[in-house]
Structure formats: C-alpha cells, structure tokens
Design a protein around this motif. Structure first.
Motif, PDB file in Angstrom:
ATOM      1  N   THR A 101      32.382  37.394  35.535  1.00 52.72           N
ATOM      2  CA  THR A 101      32.224  38.830  35.772  1.00 52.72           C
ATOM      3  C   THR A 101      33.307  39.344  36.701  1.00 52.72           C
ATOM      4  OG1 THR A 101      29.827  38.689  35.504  1.00 52.72           O
ATOM      5  CG2 THR A 101      30.676  40.606  36.677  1.00 52.72           C
ATOM      6  N   TRP A 102      33.849  40.508  36.337  1.00 53.26           N
ATOM      7  CA  TRP A 102      34.812  41.214  37.183  1.00 53.26           C
ATOM      8  C   TRP A 102      34.303  42.622  37.430  1.00 53.26           C
ATOM      9  CZ3 TRP A 102      35.978  38.245  32.972  1.00 53.26           C
ATOM     10  CH2 TRP A 102      36.772  37.111  33.185  1.00 53.26           C
ATOM     11  N   ARG A 103      34.424  43.065  38.652  1.00 52.36           N
ATOM     12  CA  ARG A 103      33.927  44.381  39.041  1.00 52.36           C
ATOM     13  C   ARG A 103      35.085  45.279  39.485  1.00 52.36           C
ATOM     14  NH1 ARG A 103      31.187  40.264  41.204  1.00 52.36           N
ATOM     15  NH2 ARG A 103      28.951  40.033  40.751  1.00 52.36           N
ATOM     16  N   SER A 104      34.923  46.581  39.293  1.00 53.41           N
ATOM     17  CA  SER A 104      35.920  47.520  39.807  1.00 53.41           C
ATOM     18  C   SER A 104      35.712  47.796  41.283  1.00 53.41           C
ATOM     19  CB  SER A 104      35.864  48.838  39.028  1.00 53.41           C
ATOM     20  OG  SER A 104      34.616  49.480  39.235  1.00 53.41           O
ATOM     21  N   PHE A 105      34.786  47.143  41.890  1.00 50.97           N
ATOM     22  CA  PHE A 105      34.467  47.277  43.313  1.00 50.97           C
ATOM     23  C   PHE A 105      34.297  45.875  43.885  1.00 50.97           C
ATOM     24  CE2 PHE A 105      30.764  47.593  40.627  1.00 50.97           C
ATOM     25  CZ  PHE A 105      29.852  46.698  41.181  1.00 50.97           C
ATOM     26  N   PRO A 106      34.237  45.716  45.196  1.00 54.57           N
ATOM     27  CA  PRO A 106      34.146  44.379  45.788  1.00 54.57           C
ATOM     28  C   PRO A 106      32.865  43.654  45.383  1.00 54.57           C
ATOM     29  CG  PRO A 106      34.792  46.000  47.428  1.00 54.57           C
ATOM     30  CD  PRO A 106      34.378  46.767  46.215  1.00 54.57           C
ATOM     31  N   ASN A 107      32.923  42.341  45.402  1.00 54.41           N
ATOM     32  CA  ASN A 107      31.756  41.520  45.124  1.00 54.41           C
ATOM     33  C   ASN A 107      30.689  41.795  46.194  1.00 54.41           C
ATOM     34  OD1 ASN A 107      29.841  39.560  44.626  1.00 54.41           O
ATOM     35  ND2 ASN A 107      31.334  37.925  44.307  1.00 54.41           N
ATOM     36  N   PRO A 108      29.494  42.277  45.784  1.00 55.16           N
ATOM     37  CA  PRO A 108      28.460  42.592  46.787  1.00 55.16           C
ATOM     38  C   PRO A 108      28.065  41.401  47.648  1.00 55.16           C
ATOM     39  CG  PRO A 108      27.909  43.556  44.657  1.00 55.16           C
ATOM     40  CD  PRO A 108      29.076  42.654  44.417  1.00 55.16           C
ATOM     41  N   TRP A 142      36.259  51.839  56.497  1.00 50.56           N
ATOM     42  CA  TRP A 142      36.558  50.907  55.411  1.00 50.56           C
ATOM     43  C   TRP A 142      35.363  50.665  54.501  1.00 50.56           C
ATOM     44  CZ3 TRP A 142      40.477  49.073  52.788  1.00 50.56           C
ATOM     45  CH2 TRP A 142      41.750  49.403  53.262  1.00 50.56           C
ATOM     46  N   LYS A 143      34.168  50.887  54.981  1.00 44.32           N
ATOM     47  CA  LYS A 143      33.021  50.857  54.077  1.00 44.32           C
ATOM     48  C   LYS A 143      33.170  51.920  52.995  1.00 44.32           C
ATOM     49  CE  LYS A 143      29.553  49.010  57.298  1.00 44.32           C
ATOM     50  NZ  LYS A 143      28.341  49.312  58.092  1.00 44.32           N
ATOM     51  N   LEU A 144      33.638  53.102  53.397  1.00 46.48           N
ATOM     52  CA  LEU A 144      33.840  54.164  52.415  1.00 46.48           C
ATOM     53  C   LEU A 144      34.958  53.819  51.434  1.00 46.48           C
ATOM     54  CD1 LEU A 144      33.528  57.394  54.601  1.00 46.48           C
ATOM     55  CD2 LEU A 144      31.749  56.134  53.390  1.00 46.48           C
ATOM     56  N   HIS A 145      36.039  53.244  51.946  1.00 46.01           N
ATOM     57  CA  HIS A 145      37.114  52.815  51.054  1.00 46.01           C
ATOM     58  C   HIS A 145      36.593  51.813  50.024  1.00 46.01           C
ATOM     59  CE1 HIS A 145      40.201  54.973  53.066  1.00 46.01           C
ATOM     60  NE2 HIS A 145      40.370  54.150  54.093  1.00 46.01           N
ATOM     61  N   LEU A 146      35.853  50.818  50.499  1.00 46.29           N
ATOM     62  CA  LEU A 146      35.389  49.733  49.632  1.00 46.29           C
ATOM     63  C   LEU A 146      34.440  50.234  48.551  1.00 46.29           C
ATOM     64  CD1 LEU A 146      34.789  47.006  52.371  1.00 46.29           C
ATOM     65  CD2 LEU A 146      36.614  47.000  50.671  1.00 46.29           C
ATOM     66  N   GLN A 147      33.674  51.273  48.848  1.00 53.48           N
ATOM     67  CA  GLN A 147      32.716  51.797  47.875  1.00 53.48           C
ATOM     68  C   GLN A 147      33.360  52.726  46.855  1.00 53.48           C
ATOM     69  OE1 GLN A 147      29.051  53.407  49.859  1.00 53.48           O
ATOM     70  NE2 GLN A 147      30.066  52.648  51.697  1.00 53.48           N
ATOM     71  N   LEU A 159      43.837  53.593  42.198  1.00 53.50           N
ATOM     72  CA  LEU A 159      42.671  53.675  41.324  1.00 53.50           C
ATOM     73  C   LEU A 159      41.996  52.313  41.230  1.00 53.50           C
ATOM     74  CD1 LEU A 159      40.978  55.362  39.310  1.00 53.50           C
ATOM     75  CD2 LEU A 159      42.607  54.645  37.533  1.00 53.50           C
ATOM     76  N   PHE A 160      40.696  52.274  41.464  1.00 56.20           N
ATOM     77  CA  PHE A 160      39.911  51.031  41.470  1.00 56.20           C
ATOM     78  C   PHE A 160      40.665  49.937  42.242  1.00 56.20           C
ATOM     79  CE2 PHE A 160      38.872  53.056  37.276  1.00 56.20           C
ATOM     80  CZ  PHE A 160      37.627  53.531  37.643  1.00 56.20           C
ATOM     81  N   PRO A 161      40.993  50.187  43.501  1.00 58.33           N
ATOM     82  CA  PRO A 161      41.863  49.262  44.243  1.00 58.33           C
ATOM     83  C   PRO A 161      41.242  47.900  44.502  1.00 58.33           C
ATOM     84  CG  PRO A 161      40.943  50.928  45.707  1.00 58.33           C
ATOM     85  CD  PRO A 161      40.604  51.353  44.313  1.00 58.33           C
ATOM     86  N   PHE A 162      39.916  47.812  44.431  1.00 60.22           N
ATOM     87  CA  PHE A 162      39.256  46.552  44.773  1.00 60.22           C
ATOM     88  C   PHE A 162      38.769  45.801  43.535  1.00 60.22           C
ATOM     89  CE2 PHE A 162      38.761  49.608  48.230  1.00 60.22           C
ATOM     90  CZ  PHE A 162      39.496  48.951  49.206  1.00 60.22           C
ATOM     91  N   LEU A 163      39.359  46.103  42.383  1.00 60.29           N
ATOM     92  CA  LEU A 163      39.000  45.388  41.164  1.00 60.29           C
ATOM     93  C   LEU A 163      39.326  43.903  41.349  1.00 60.29           C
ATOM     94  CD1 LEU A 163      39.709  46.577  37.546  1.00 60.29           C
ATOM     95  CD2 LEU A 163      39.826  44.181  38.173  1.00 60.29           C
ATOM     96  N   GLY A 164      38.305  43.063  41.208  1.00 62.71           N
ATOM     97  CA  GLY A 164      38.491  41.621  41.348  1.00 62.71           C
ATOM     98  C   GLY A 164      38.560  41.119  42.767  1.00 62.71           C
ATOM     99  N   SER A 165      38.389  42.002  43.757  1.00 66.09           N
ATOM    100  CA  SER A 165      38.527  41.568  45.147  1.00 66.09           C
ATOM    101  C   SER A 165      37.400  40.628  45.548  1.00 66.09           C
ATOM    102  CB  SER A 165      38.550  42.782  46.078  1.00 66.09           C
ATOM    103  OG  SER A 165      37.330  43.497  46.009  1.00 66.09           O
ATOM    104  N   GLU A 166      37.741  39.686  46.394  1.00 63.12           N
ATOM    105  CA  GLU A 166      36.780  38.687  46.862  1.00 63.12           C
ATOM    106  C   GLU A 166      37.066  38.344  48.315  1.00 63.12           C
ATOM    107  OE1 GLU A 166      34.208  37.385  45.353  1.00 63.12           O
ATOM    108  OE2 GLU A 166      34.505  37.869  43.223  1.00 63.12           O
ATOM    109  N   THR A 167      36.045  37.802  48.986  1.00 65.89           N
ATOM    110  CA  THR A 167      36.246  37.294  50.335  1.00 65.89           C
ATOM    111  C   THR A 167      36.906  35.919  50.253  1.00 65.89           C
ATOM    112  OG1 THR A 167      34.099  36.179  50.444  1.00 65.89           O
ATOM    113  CG2 THR A 167      34.163  38.512  51.072  1.00 65.89           C
ATOM    114  N   SER A 180      39.593  44.528  56.022  1.00 68.13           N
ATOM    115  CA  SER A 180      38.201  44.251  55.698  1.00 68.13           C
ATOM    116  C   SER A 180      38.064  42.757  55.449  1.00 68.13           C
ATOM    117  CB  SER A 180      37.773  45.031  54.438  1.00 68.13           C
ATOM    118  OG  SER A 180      38.367  44.470  53.276  1.00 68.13           O
ATOM    119  N   GLN A 181      36.904  42.341  54.995  1.00 70.46           N
ATOM    120  CA  GLN A 181      36.676  40.927  54.720  1.00 70.46           C
ATOM    121  C   GLN A 181      37.200  40.508  53.363  1.00 70.46           C
ATOM    122  OE1 GLN A 181      34.516  43.367  54.744  1.00 70.46           O
ATOM    123  NE2 GLN A 181      32.675  43.002  53.523  1.00 70.46           N
ATOM    124  N   TYR A 182      37.733  41.444  52.580  1.00 71.39           N
ATOM    125  CA  TYR A 182      38.125  41.159  51.206  1.00 71.39           C
ATOM    126  C   TYR A 182      39.641  40.960  51.064  1.00 71.39           C
ATOM    127  CZ  TYR A 182      33.426  42.541  49.775  1.00 71.39           C
ATOM    128  OH  TYR A 182      32.060  42.622  49.623  1.00 71.39           O
TER     129      TYR A 182
END
Length: 808
Positions: A139-146, A157-162, A259-267, A357-359
């Motif tokens: 699975t790949w998300r357009s947002f960070p892995n919850p 940065w919470k707002l950026h990540l969301q 656009l969707f800057p955190f697609l696939g982002s992970e810690t 952030s942590q990502y």
C-alpha cells in the motif's frame, strides 16, 4: 576536470563577483515557529524583523487550525458532484492496531479505478488517495503512514503532513521580495468539486483567503499513478471589487506548489529504506533512527538554474540536476517519481527524518514565479528584489511508479527508469557491432595568446599534428577511437563566434578535411566541439549583444567581464540560426557530427529578449531542434554534461557525472544514471588526465560501465600558460600520456569489451570498498578500491584493481 563545466563555473564566478549583495533565490517566511526551510538563506535585518512579526501574527492562527484539523469531517459520496466542505481531515478510526491520528481513516476511502495490478481509492473530502498492489497487498498513500504519527510534531508541521499540498506565495502589496509558506489546511482550504473520471478522479481545491483555485487530476495506469496540476482553471488571484476594502488586498500570488508531498513517506523506525535524489549519478539518503536533530534537506532545480533570474543571486554549489527523477524505498516496496511535464520549472525536494518531522519524504516542487533583481539605475547598482508578475503556464505532471515484492532497491528503480526512457521518451537501444570500447580522444586545437600590444594565434594541435597522434596511438594497439576537435574556431578556445572557415594556423578547411579523411580510413569518427556557440565575444556571425544577447527578466543582457574579455550569453534562437547555417560548412568537411554542450543540452535559460523571446520550456525545445537537425545533417551528435532529454538524440554522452555534491546527509553514491542508460547510450566520465584522482577515476569508470576519455594537445603542457584561459588544463601533452592512454584503453576493453549494448542488471557492494556490476549477458565485474586485496565468493581481486568474469 571537465572542460565544459570549468568554463561554466568561471562564468558563474564572474557573475557572482559582479553582484553587490548575495541573496538566495528563496526567501521563505514560514507561518510558524519552525526554522526556515532554506537554511542557506541570508537575510537583512529588516527581512528578519518582518518575518518575526509574521510568525507572531500567524502562530495563534496555526494553533487554532491544528485543533480544527483534528475534528472529523463528513465523508462525501463518490458520485460525480460538487463537494462544499472545509479541509478538516477525519481521525483515524480504531482497528488494525493503529492509534488515532488526524490523518484520513480507511473508512472514508472509496474505490475509484483499477488496473490489472493496482487499485486506486480516494477520499472525496480531501483528495487524498491510496494505491494498493492487488497481488501482494502493498500500500502507498498520498499522505504519511499513520503508524508513524507522533504528537511531538509541531502544530505547523502537523498541518503540512495532513494537507494534500503545500504552497508558497508572495504578497506583492506587502513584501514583494518575501515568500510565505503554507498549506491547504492552514489556509482553510475547500474541496469545491470531486469527479470520477474513466481512470481516476479530478478534484478542485479552493483557498478562499488567498483567492487561489487549483484543479488537480489523478490517473491510474498499469504500474503508476500520474498526478497533474491543470493549468486550465488555475486561479491565483483574489477577486476584489472597487470597494474601500480593495485597498487592503495583499495581492497574493502563487510561487510554487508541492502536490501530495508526502506520498510514500515513512519514518525511520525500520531503517530499511532510503530517499533517492538526482545528485550526480544518483545518491541515497538512508533511513536512520539515530539521526541527529538537524535541519538537512536537498532542494535543487531540475536542469539547473535559469540565468534569466540570476543577477545578484547566489547559485547553488551542488551539481546541476540532469535527470527529472526521485524515489523512496521503504521495506519491501518503493516508488520512482518521474517529472512527465513541467520538469523545466520544478525542483526535487528531499528531507530525511528529524529535519522537520519524523518522516522521510521526497517530492517535486512546481514553480510558477521566480525571484529576480530589478535594477533601478543603468549601472545596476541600485534596485530591489521582487517576483515575476506573470504566472508561468502549463500543466505539471508527475508519474509515480510503484515497485513491490522481493526487496526493491536503486537498481530496480533505475531499470524502471530505463523502461520509461525506451517506452515513453523515445530513446532507442544501442545497436553496435563493435566489440571494442573506443578511446574518446579530445584534441585541443588552439587558443589566443594575450600580447602586450596585440594578441596572437596560439596553435596547440594542428590538423597535421592530430594525424600524427592518431597514427601513433593506432600503431600502439588502440583499435577504436572517437575523436572530438576542440578550440577549432577562429581565435581558438577562448573566442566565440565566427567558426568557419577554420583558421589557417590550425590547417584550414583543407587540413581539417584531410585529417577527417585519415581518421575515417582507420574507422574513427570525428566531431567538432560546438559548445562555443552558446556564447559570443567577437561580434562575428553578425552578432550584436544589444540585439542578440540573452536578456534576463529585467531586460538586461547577460554579459560577463573578466581581465581579458567580455563574454555574452547568446539568445537560444540566435544560436539555433547560426548553427543551422554552419551545418553545411561542417558537412563539407566530412565530419561525423557536433559535440554539443553548455546552453545546447547542458543547461536551459529563459530569454526575455524581445527579438527572440522564449520561456524555459521553449528554450529546451530549441535545443532539441538543434540536436535533431544536426543529427539529420551530419549523422551523429554527442553531448557534454547532457541533460537526459538529450539521450534520444545523442550517440554518446561526454563528461557524465560520476560523483556527487558531498552533502553531509547523503549516505551513498550509486550509478543510478549509468544503470538507466547503459545499453541505450554510451558515456564517458571526466578526462582521465585531468581528474583529481587518476586511479579512482579509472576504477569508477570500470565499475560504472563508462568509456575512457582524455583531453590532449600536441604542444607541451606549459604552452597552455600563454593562453587566455587554458591554464586550468594542467597536463595535456600527448607525449606525457601516450603510455597511459594505451594502457587504460586495454584495461577498459579487458573489462567492458562486448557489453557496450548490454544492460546493467545488477549492482551491489560486496564489502567495504568492493563493488560488483552485472550485465544482461552474464558479464560480472568486481572492482576493489582498497589498498589491500579482496577475496570472497570464490574470487580474488588485487588492491586498486578489478576482475571480470562471464559474458564471453
């Protein structure tokens, strides 16, 4: 050292010296207490004060919106309809062992489209999406892995990540030289429409406070998703009436979008991942849990800086980006990003965990306006910084290719990029019956010697002398050569303009034709260096800098001055006209092609000259037209330090990067570019006789599948000290390098003969300082960079040496 890169940096140094102040292109005012993203920015005290006031003003707003974002929003239906609701992401629901986060929960995503391999789901209330591999469940998300969410992240940065996108904008009626950074949620953004399409969806975002409307399309194909910012319908201007309130309009205008800057982002919790950045041949930033809390990031313009916005601005000291790619790998899956449209106006932005952030995340940043210096006097001493008024037009499309299963690494990403180059970018596989690797022989013809009363011609390698060099190398066993003549134009290497006829001191047209015929009798092609067409300092070819020079956005000609000469950057369309006129002269010499470089394949500029106006994307098209025409007329072209869009035309890429920019946060250099290109286009690295570390350069060429390259003269090396600019080439005499050229040629053929048209299918580090490269025909090459021998896996390699097996 690269001859072309050296010339370019000399010019850049002159440009920087002319500036009375040094201010970076980005002046970012973040809407929170976070450190500024551009750490290298230098600000005046006034700028710092304004930024502090803006931060104080926005802090309360940011905290309030962060609280709002934690509240659940109603999920819309998937039917094609308008969605009128604020950007408030729902909490992650309980279940599957994840803790509550303000990121979209699984229950809000609706099925949108599917291919044979992938499934696309989307949240109509935010435009966020999830891609799932139907075969293995990746699975790949357009947002960070919850699962990596942390409450320790700052509110900003919470707002950026969301948010589905971040943006930068400038308020022309407040501070026309200062950017602000924000995001969809912080601006109380709304999704005003969400519509399913045949293969995806289209979503329209609105930022009422700024007056921005941003239409976005997401499409699913077999193994990738394409995201697109659509030009039609994009609005970055607030409608203001004629009331008294119009005087308070800050006149906000869009600068850039991620656009969707955190697609696939992970810690970095698993430490089994990396960010791939297009620095040099390719570089990796590994996931690390124990990484220090420092602000580290990579942010570089694709295809380098645009000189039309350069005056009074500092240039990056990193190597220019040649390929429009990036990537991220985490665990058993990876994503390769390719800029499909709008790469000329984009940067690659990569940030390791603990920087903001942590990502770990990497994304393109799409630029719509650029900062530049507007002089207010004719000497360009006084003036101010501002942003370009007009919005740069065009869609911005990025493809995300998804890899999963096994343990994908940078080789798999490079192999997928190679597929893209052949299937989408028009690059054809190399077809070459020659088994031997050619020696790339760059002959430095002549230059101008600075005299007390007048200058004189300084011949360094005449056509008769070139013939002697080729004859001697051939007799010593160099069976294949590719020859490029440099400094052949009138006045030699340091003079630009008026190339034909070839100077009599070099041998004239007849001498060049005789030399070319001799080389052909040996089976060796001959090219003329054409990088000098990018500049003019002689007025030849009918050039007038006031009419034909490239102009920046302030309408000033980009002109350089050093102790001995003026140099003007030529308008791309004027360059195209002169080259096309000269091709007939080159054809009569029987040469096999031109060696292009500089502003013809190596970097791109906009031109605000009213006689030859082109934007950056059009300038690239002019370059491609030059390459195409030259290949049709002469049969072949080569490009030095070429951007990857030249690969579809080039028969060889000269001076290809083999090293990176030495950012401290980069962990590994990898031959991503070479893996993608080998078997499609041949390439060589820096000149062996001018490299800082001869042995390392030689071994790197073997490991990366390059071909040997030298820059030489018939004249002794000390003669170059008499010239205007050739003292940078410290050892060029062919007599000093004949033995090494023959030896190196033989070593390269021992390793690489028979694999010129083969793909690289594997590359790995066997031990510290020991690397193995594998080709599609089974050839394996192990290179040992250590001062002691290596033994392992049934092979032994001497210190500072290599061994090649298989693939016979």
């Amino acid at each position: 050292m690269s001859r072309l890169r050296t010339k370019r940096w000399i010019l850049l140094a002159l440009l920087a010296a002319a500036a009375f102040t040094s201010i970076t292109l980005w002046a970012v005012a973040a809407p929170s207490e976070e450190p500024q993203l551009e750490a290298e920015q230098t600000q005046t005290q006034d700028q710092a004060q304004v930024q502090q006031e803006q931060q104080e003003q926005n802090r309360e707003e940011t905290n309030t919106k962060a609280d709002q974002a934690a509240e659940p929003a109603e999920s819309g239906q998937v039917e094609d309809r308008a969605v009128q609701q604020p950007a408030q992401a729902p909490d992650q629901g309980a279940g599957k062992g994840t803790r509550a986060t303000p990121l979209p929960g699984a229950d809000v995503f609706q099925a949108i489209a599917a291919s044979d391999r992938l499934e696309l789901k989307a949240d109509p209330s935010t435009g966020h999406f999830i891609v799932t591999d139907k075969i293995n469940g990746s699975t790949w998300r357009s947002f960070p892995n919850p699962e990596g969410w942390s409450d320790t992240t700052t509110d900003a940065w919470k707002l950026h990540l969301q948010s589905p996108f971040m943006l930068r904008y400038v308020e022309f009626n407040v501070r026309k030289d200062l950017e602000k950074e924000s995001n969809f949620i912080a601006q109380n953004g709304k999704v005003t429409s969400f519509n399913k399409t045949e293969d995806g969806f289209r979503v329209v975002y609105e930022l009422p406070e700024l007056g921005f409307v941003i239409p976005v399309q997401v499409r699913l194909k077999d193994d990738y998703v394409e995201t697109r910012i659509i030009q039609e319908g994009l609005i970055d201007e607030k409608a203001v009436g004629k009331s008294a309130d119009s005087a308070k309009d800050p006149k906000a205008r869009l600068v850039s979008i991620r656009l969707f800057p955190f697609l696939g982002s992970e810690t970095s919790d698993q430490e089994n991942g990396f960010l791939l950045i297009p620095d040099g041949p390719g570089a990796l930033i590994d996931f690390k849990k124990d990484q220090p809390d420092l602000i580290n990031f990579y942010n570089e313009r694709i295809y380098g800086e645009d000189w039309a916005y350069s005056y009074n601005s500092s240039f990056s000291n990193r190597q220019a980006v040649k390929m429009p790619v990036f990537g991220i790998k985490s665990g058993q899956q990876a994503v390769l990003g390719i800029l499909q449209e709008g790469a000329e106006y984009a940067s690659v932005y990569a940030v390791p965990s603990k920087s903001f952030s942590q990502y770990n995340w990497v994304t393109p940043e799409h630029h719509y306006r650029f900062k530049f210096f507007q002089p207010t006097d004719t000497r360009r001493n006084g003036g101010f910084f501002t942003y370009s008024q007009d919005l740069i037009q065009g869609d911005r499309a990025t493809r995300y290719y998804f890899l999963s299963g096994g343990n994908p690494d940078y080789v798999d990403l490079a192999v997928r990029y190679r597929m893209y180059l052949t299937e989408e970018a028009g690059v054809k596989p190399l077809k070459d019956d020659r088994k031997a690797v050619p020696l790339h022989l760059n002959l430095l013809g002549a230059d101008t010697e600075k005299g007390f009363l007048w200058d004189s011609y300084l011949p360094l390698t005449t056509t008769d002398q070139a013939k002697k060099i080729v004859r001697e190398l051939s007799s010593l066993g160099v069976e294949q050569m590719s020859i490029a003549y440099m400094g052949w134009q009138k006045g030699g290497y340091s003079e630009y303009g008026g190339h034909f006829p070839i100077a009599g001191g070099l041998g004239g047209n007849d001498g060049m034709r005789t030399f070319v015929d001799y080389a052909h009798s040996k089976g060796f092609p001959v090219y003329l260096d054409a990088s000098s067409y990018s500049f003019n300092n002689t007025g030849r070819d009918g050039f007038r800098k006031s009419r034909d020079g490239l102009r920046d956005l302030s309408s000033a000609v980009i002109d350089f001055r050093n102790k001995v000469m003026n140099i003007t950057l030529v308008s791309p369309k004027f360059t195209e006209k002169i080259i096309k006129e000269d091709l007939e002269d080159a054809k009569r010499l029987n040469v096999d092609g031109y060696l292009f470089g500089e502003a013809i394949g190596s970097f791109i500029n906009s031109d605000y000259n009213d006689n030859y106006p082109v934007m950056r994307q059009e300038s690239r098209q002019v370059q491609e037209d030059i390459l195409r025409t030259a290949k049709e007329k002469l049969g072949s072209v080569m490009v030095s330090e070429g951007n990857f869009y030249t690969a579809r035309y080039a028969d060889h890429l000269d001076q290809m990067y083999s090293d990176y920019s030495y950012d401290m946060f980069v962990d590994r250099i990898v031959p991503f570019a070479q893996i993608a290109l080998h078997g499609l286009v041949s390439y060589s690295h820096s000149y062996a006789n001018l490299s800082g570390d001869y042995v390392n350069n030689y071994l790197k060429g073997i490991e990366y599948g390059a071909e040997p390259s030298f820059l030489i003269t018939y004249a002794p090396s000390q003669d170059l000290m008499k010239s205007k600019s050739l003292n940078i080439f410290y050892s060029t005499s062919y007599k000093d390098w004949t033995e090494e050229m023959v030896s190196l040629y033989q070593h390269y053929n021992d390793a690489l003969a028979g694999v010129r048209d083969q793909f690289i299918v594997g590359h790995r580090e066997l031990a510290e300082g020991v690397f193995e490269t594998e080709y599609s025909n089974g050839r394996r090459i192990v290179v040992n960079y250590n001062e002691v021998p290596y033994t392992g896996g049934g092979i032994s390699v001497k210190a500072n040496d290599f061994i090649a097996t298989g693939g016979e």
